[in-house]
Scaffold this active site. Structure first.
Site, PDB file in Angstrom:
ATOM      1  N   ASP A  33       1.023  -1.189  -0.143  1.00 13.82           N
ATOM      2  CA  ASP A  33       0.048  -0.105   0.008  1.00 13.82           C
ATOM      3  C   ASP A  33       0.961   1.073  -0.036  1.00 13.82           C
ATOM      4  OD1 ASP A  33      -3.241   0.632   0.891  1.00 13.82           O
ATOM      5  OD2 ASP A  33      -1.953   2.033   1.319  1.00 13.82           O
ATOM      6  N   GLY A  95     -15.829   3.094   3.904  1.00 15.76           N
ATOM      7  CA  GLY A  95     -14.503   3.653   3.973  1.00 15.76           C
ATOM      8  C   GLY A  95     -13.692   3.480   2.700  1.00 15.76           C
ATOM      9  N   HIS A 102     -10.405  -4.873  -3.064  1.00 18.27           N
ATOM     10  CA  HIS A 102      -8.999  -5.063  -2.653  1.00 18.27           C
ATOM     11  C   HIS A 102      -9.285  -5.589  -1.114  1.00 18.27           C
ATOM     12  CE1 HIS A 102      -9.895  -0.852  -2.341  1.00 18.27           C
ATOM     13  NE2 HIS A 102      -9.222  -0.955  -1.175  1.00 18.27           N
ATOM     14  N   LEU A 103      -8.044  -6.687  -0.648  1.00 19.21           N
ATOM     15  CA  LEU A 103      -8.165  -7.035   0.813  1.00 19.21           C
ATOM     16  C   LEU A 103      -6.806  -6.379   1.377  1.00 19.21           C
ATOM     17  CD1 LEU A 103      -9.675  -9.279  -0.765  1.00 19.21           C
ATOM     18  CD2 LEU A 103      -8.651 -10.841   1.055  1.00 19.21           C
TER      19      LEU A 103
HETATM   20  P1  DGP Z   1      -9.595   1.849   0.441  1.00 21.27           P
HETATM   21  O1  DGP Z   1      -9.680   2.705   1.172  1.00 21.27           O
HETATM   22  O2  DGP Z   1      -9.964   0.358   1.299  1.00 21.27           O
HETATM   23  O3  DGP Z   1     -10.515   1.764  -0.990  1.00 21.27           O
HETATM   24  O4  DGP Z   1      -7.923   1.525   0.117  1.00 21.27           O
HETATM   25  C1  DGP Z   1      -7.363   1.822  -0.921  1.00 21.27           C
HETATM   26  C2  DGP Z   1      -6.043   1.672  -0.578  1.00 21.27           C
HETATM   27  O5  DGP Z   1      -5.049   1.982  -1.699  1.00 21.27           O
HETATM   28  C3  DGP Z   1      -5.448   2.925   0.303  1.00 21.27           C
HETATM   29  O6  DGP Z   1      -4.962   2.167   1.565  1.00 21.27           O
HETATM   30  C4  DGP Z   1      -4.314   3.445  -0.338  1.00 21.27           C
HETATM   31  C5  DGP Z   1      -4.108   2.471  -1.651  1.00 21.27           C
HETATM   32  N1  DGP Z   1      -3.707   3.248  -2.889  1.00 21.27           N
HETATM   33  C6  DGP Z   1      -4.352   4.345  -3.534  1.00 21.27           C
HETATM   34  N2  DGP Z   1      -3.616   4.301  -4.598  1.00 21.27           N
HETATM   35  C7  DGP Z   1      -2.771   3.752  -4.531  1.00 21.27           C
HETATM   36  C8  DGP Z   1      -1.419   3.636  -5.452  1.00 21.27           C
HETATM   37  O7  DGP Z   1      -1.362   4.269  -6.623  1.00 21.27           O
HETATM   38  N3  DGP Z   1      -0.406   2.505  -5.308  1.00 21.27           N
HETATM   39  C9  DGP Z   1      -0.482   1.895  -4.154  1.00 21.27           C
HETATM   40  N4  DGP Z   1       0.492   0.905  -4.075  1.00 21.27           N
HETATM   41  N5  DGP Z   1      -1.512   1.991  -3.263  1.00 21.27           N
HETATM   42  C10 DGP Z   1      -2.532   3.031  -3.630  1.00 21.27           C
END
Ligand code: DGP
Length: 116
Positions: A33, A95, A102-103
């Site tokens: 993440d 949220g 995604h998990l």
């Molecule tokens: P959610 O809030 O459950 O939809 O989580 C989305 C997650 O995705 C958040 O923790 C940040 C991550 N995220 C968003 N954009 C990117 C990205 O471009 N690259 C990566 N590695 N993670 C991302």
């Protein structure tokens, strides 16, 4: 019904934007993440762009199981033998911010309950 989704995660799957990928097979991808909420914070996603858990259908039965078993595999690979948390944020009240299922695998610290 699952709407067609194009998100930042589709671009990661197609290698159009970089990500720190820790596991991949024909059905799923796991990567770190970008905004970690724990020492280990990895996302596991299906390559098929299901928008959210609420859109999963009976045909996705095996894929959903594979996502969970991939979470276990990736957690093991990350050395989380003392435990970890798996989270799926779903929809606005859940949220969710990226509408590609995604998990979250969170570990490396003591988790609190209830979550915020
Ligand atoms: P959610 O809030 O459950 O939809 O989580 C989305 C997650 O995705 C958040 O923790 C940040 C991550 N995220 C968003 N954009 C990117 C990205 O471009 N690259 C990566 N590695 N993670 C991302």
């Amino acid at each position: 019904m699952s709407e067609i989704t194009e998100t930042i995660f589709s671009k990661i799957i197609r290698r159009e934007i970089p990500a720190d990928i820790v596991y991949e097979d024909e059905l799923v991808l796991a990567f770190k993440d970008v905004n970690p909420q724990a020492p280990v914070h990895i996302l596991v996603i299906p390559k098929e762009p299901i928008a959210k858990l609420a859109d999963a259908e009976s045909k996705d039965h095996a894929l959903m199981g594979h996502l969970l078993l991939t979470a276990k595999r990736v957690a093991q690979q990350a050395g989380l033998e003392n435990g970890y948390r798996v989270v799926i944020n779903t929809g606005p009240d859940g949220g969710q911010t990226v509408y590609h299922l995604h998990l979250h695998i969170l570990g490396g610290r003591q988790m609190k309950w209830p979550p915020g």
